[in-house]
Design an enzyme around this catalytic site. Sequence first.
Site, short mmCIF file in Angstrom:
data_model
loop_
_atom_site.label_atom_id
_atom_site.label_comp_id
_atom_site.label_asym_id
_atom_site.label_seq_id
_atom_site.Cartn_x
_atom_site.Cartn_y
_atom_site.Cartn_z
N SER A 62 0.84 -1.20 0.00
CA SER A 62 0.00 0.00 0.00
C SER A 62 0.87 1.24 0.00
CB SER A 62 -0.89 0.01 1.25
OG SER A 62 -1.48 1.27 1.41
N HIS A 63 0.27 2.36 -0.40
CA HIS A 63 0.96 3.65 -0.32
C HIS A 63 1.12 4.09 1.13
CE1 HIS A 63 0.19 3.81 -4.55
NE2 HIS A 63 0.76 4.98 -4.66
N SER A 64 0.29 3.51 1.99
CA SER A 64 0.28 3.94 3.39
C SER A 64 0.70 2.79 4.29
CB SER A 64 -1.13 4.42 3.74
OG SER A 64 -1.40 4.22 5.10
N SER A 112 0.46 2.91 -8.63
CA SER A 112 1.91 2.81 -8.55
C SER A 112 2.36 1.68 -7.62
CB SER A 112 2.56 4.14 -8.18
OG SER A 112 1.87 4.79 -7.17
#
Lengths: 231, 210
Positions: A13-15, A75
């Site tokens: 994940s991005h987070s 991404s």
Amino acid sequence: MTEQGRVALVLVSHSRALAEGAAELAGQMAPDVLLIAAGGMDDGGIGTSYDAVEAALATATADGGSAVVLTDLGSAVLTAESVLELADPGVVERVRLADAPFVEGAVAAAVTANGGADLDTVLASAQAAGGLFAGSAAAPQETLADGAVRATVTVRNPLGLHARPAAVLARMLAGYEAKVQVDGANGASVLALMKLGATQGHELVVVAEGPQAADAVTAFVEAVEGGFGEI
Amino acid sequence: MTLDVAWAIEWVRLSAQTVTEHRTELIELDRQIGDGDHGENLFRGFTAVVAKLDALEERPADIGDVLKLVATTLMSTVGGAAGPLYGTAYLRAAKATGVPELDSHGVVALLEGALEGIVARGKAHTGEKTMVDAWAPAVEAAVAAADSGATPGAVLDAAAQAAALGAEATVELVATKGRASYLGERSLHHMDPGARSTELILRAAAQAAE
């Protein structure tokens, strides 16, 4: 469970908080599955880290284990693919990238992996998770004047209602206290369902009567939306 | 006339310089239609590449060695989609340039490798308001220039000019790929930040050849 058969999940994940939260949530239902969170940049900021994903995959595939990778936004997919492009082909063949909703896919895949399923079954479970949720929202049921419940659902799996899906549906519908018709055919009959010749893209109309009509229609729509593990 | 390893290193340094100079502009472009991190990400990535180049004890033997260093460093340090996209571009470009010197057709092979990497990774086509809209015309112009006998420097110049026009043309496109695609029609009248950074990096390549 042998090491060879172990399927781990890598949650990209991005987070960092999102990845760790998804791992925590899925882990609650799948205590025996190795769930590795690879969220955020190395400094904890928002983004996906090549090094973190690479390290997570190395851990997941250590000792011959295989892994399904779940990703959140675009991404994260690109980062995971880039890691695989530079990875050892022997490892790459034991890794699958799931095209699945992050949280639902992680939970579904973890539960399936916890049952000892193989790599492709865990992958299919993650990928069917989206249909289960989208299906119930996208195809609302309507109650007809005579009390029957009606819904439409589009066949999603490439091969359509061939023998195996027809058998799955008929067996499932037989378990409900409801009389179910699919495009006018008896939903509890494997042969009747197969004879519909419903291929991918075909819109099925399901109508049910009886005490469990609504539940039967919901289950039918979810099963068709799920694609029978073929998508 | 050919380009050598010194050119490749100079290209990297000038790329770092130009993304540093345009950091705020790229952040602003990306803030309008994306998540606002493109300028910061490229700045961080190319700064890390230059640091790695400076730390090398020996000069790389091939142009491809320089480009591979760029690829792996960008992948590790750029958090957004630009990391894997540029990373794969440099990686495929490196595979096409495992030689100490490039002639005009070698330059074309480098650029074609980069475009192929971006398309393979991002699965975008022209007209979707992405960096492909700068890379594709750049490669086309490079091929035409090389075929007409241009020097490597002139091939890069033609590529940079075409990339600039391509980036400019993204202003009037609706995004259908990448984060900006969530905005739909609202992505109109903004330049794609990835196309703009492509233009800057190709301009740096041409300047390094001067």
